[in-house]
Design a protein around this motif. Structure first.
Motif, short mmCIF file in Angstrom:
data_model
loop_
_atom_site.label_atom_id
_atom_site.label_comp_id
_atom_site.label_asym_id
_atom_site.label_seq_id
_atom_site.Cartn_x
_atom_site.Cartn_y
_atom_site.Cartn_z
N GLU A 14 0.74 -1.34 0.03
CA GLU A 14 0.23 -0.37 -0.26
C GLU A 14 0.82 1.00 0.10
N PRO A 15 1.08 2.01 -0.96
CA PRO A 15 1.55 3.15 -1.32
C PRO A 15 1.43 4.47 -0.05
N GLU A 16 0.55 4.06 0.55
CA GLU A 16 -0.20 5.47 1.48
C GLU A 16 1.05 5.21 2.77
N ALA A 35 10.00 -2.44 -1.31
CA ALA A 35 9.76 -2.86 -2.66
C ALA A 35 8.18 -3.27 -2.18
N SER A 36 7.34 -3.09 -3.47
CA SER A 36 5.71 -3.05 -3.68
C SER A 36 5.15 -4.66 -2.98
N ASP A 37 5.61 -5.89 -3.15
CA ASP A 37 5.39 -7.41 -3.66
C ASP A 37 6.68 -8.25 -3.08
N PRO A 60 1.54 -9.19 -2.43
CA PRO A 60 0.47 -9.78 -3.84
C PRO A 60 2.87 -10.82 -4.29
N ARG A 61 1.62 -11.29 -5.21
CA ARG A 61 3.10 -12.71 -6.07
C ARG A 61 3.62 -13.78 -4.53
N VAL A 62 4.23 -13.35 -3.85
CA VAL A 62 4.49 -13.83 -2.25
C VAL A 62 4.40 -13.32 -1.06
#
Length: 233
Positions: A14-16, A35-37, A60-62
């Motif tokens: 979550e960017p915020e 890192a976003s995932d 997400p992803r992992v």
């Protein structure tokens, strides 16, 4: 460790939330990377070797559990879990796999920065430390384990494989705990395809080496659970 220049990997999708955490950490003097995932988190950890990872569970992803397990297979990078899950079972899961701390959302960013400083301070104090339980001495910095026994006393260096050393060090860190096979796989065995029963083979060899060095009966089976160290209190 000087926390003023420590690099913290913030793994949060979550960017915020990532923005707020990074801003407070940087205000406290830390360097940050994001890192976003989960896959990106693992790649950045391998490339940058951060001093601390702040890891969201629902990535997400992992997912965070898988990332944490892989980080523990790689080494002892401190990890603080960030999650909206507040059930005790989730906290126990984080600690079982090897998290150093656990923060539940919504959280105060100032507190998160303080937790980061505390975890880094503990990691710095333990770096190069020697763990001792009964006749066993484990040097985490040099990756040497020894048996110190007898009236003299005599010191015998154990000829351990890397996996045997990881298992012994993991158990010596919490000498009164019973460890499941699954936990030892997650924390100590490299690669993601190891079977729980593989632990039995490693522990059998570890027991034999301990016995040969003068420390018989140091690793015991716990019926229905797994293994624990002998009660040396």
């Amino acid at each position: 460790m000087n926390s003023n220049n420590a690099l913290i990997l913030v793994a949060e999708d979550e960017p915020e939330i990532a923005d707020v955490i990074a801003a407070y950490l940087e205000r406290e003097g830390f360097r940050t990377v994001r890192a976003s995932d989960g896959r990106a988190a693992l790649d950045l950890h391998l490339a940058l070797k951060p001093d601390l990872v702040m890891l969201d569970v629902q990535m997400p992803r992992v997912d965070g559990w898988e990332v944490l397990a892989e980080l523990r297979r790689r080494g002892d990078t401190p990890v603080i879990m960030l999650t909206a899950l507040d059930q005790d079972i989730d906290k126990l899961q984080a600690l079982r796999i090897g998290a150093d701390d656990y923060v539940v959302k919504p959280f105060n960013a100032v507190e998160v920065a303080a937790r980061a400083r505390a975890v880094l301070r503990r990691a710095g104090n333990s770096h190069g430390s020697i763990l001792r339980v009964g006749p066993i001495e484990v040097d985490l910095e040099s990756h040497v384990a020894s048996v110190v026994a007898g009236a003299e006393p005599d010191r015998t260096t154990l000829p351990l494989t890397l996996t045997e050393f990881r298992i012994l060090a993991h158990m010596v860190r919490a000498p009164r705990r019973a460890f499941s096979r699954g936990e030892l796989v997650d924390a100590c065995l490299p690669g993601g395809d190891a079977l729980d029963r593989t632990v039995d083979t490693h522990l059998s060899k570890l027991r034999r080496k301990l016995e040969d060095a003068g420390a018989p009966g140091f690793v015991n089976n716990v019926r229905g659970v797994g293994f624990r160290l002998a009660d040396l209190s």
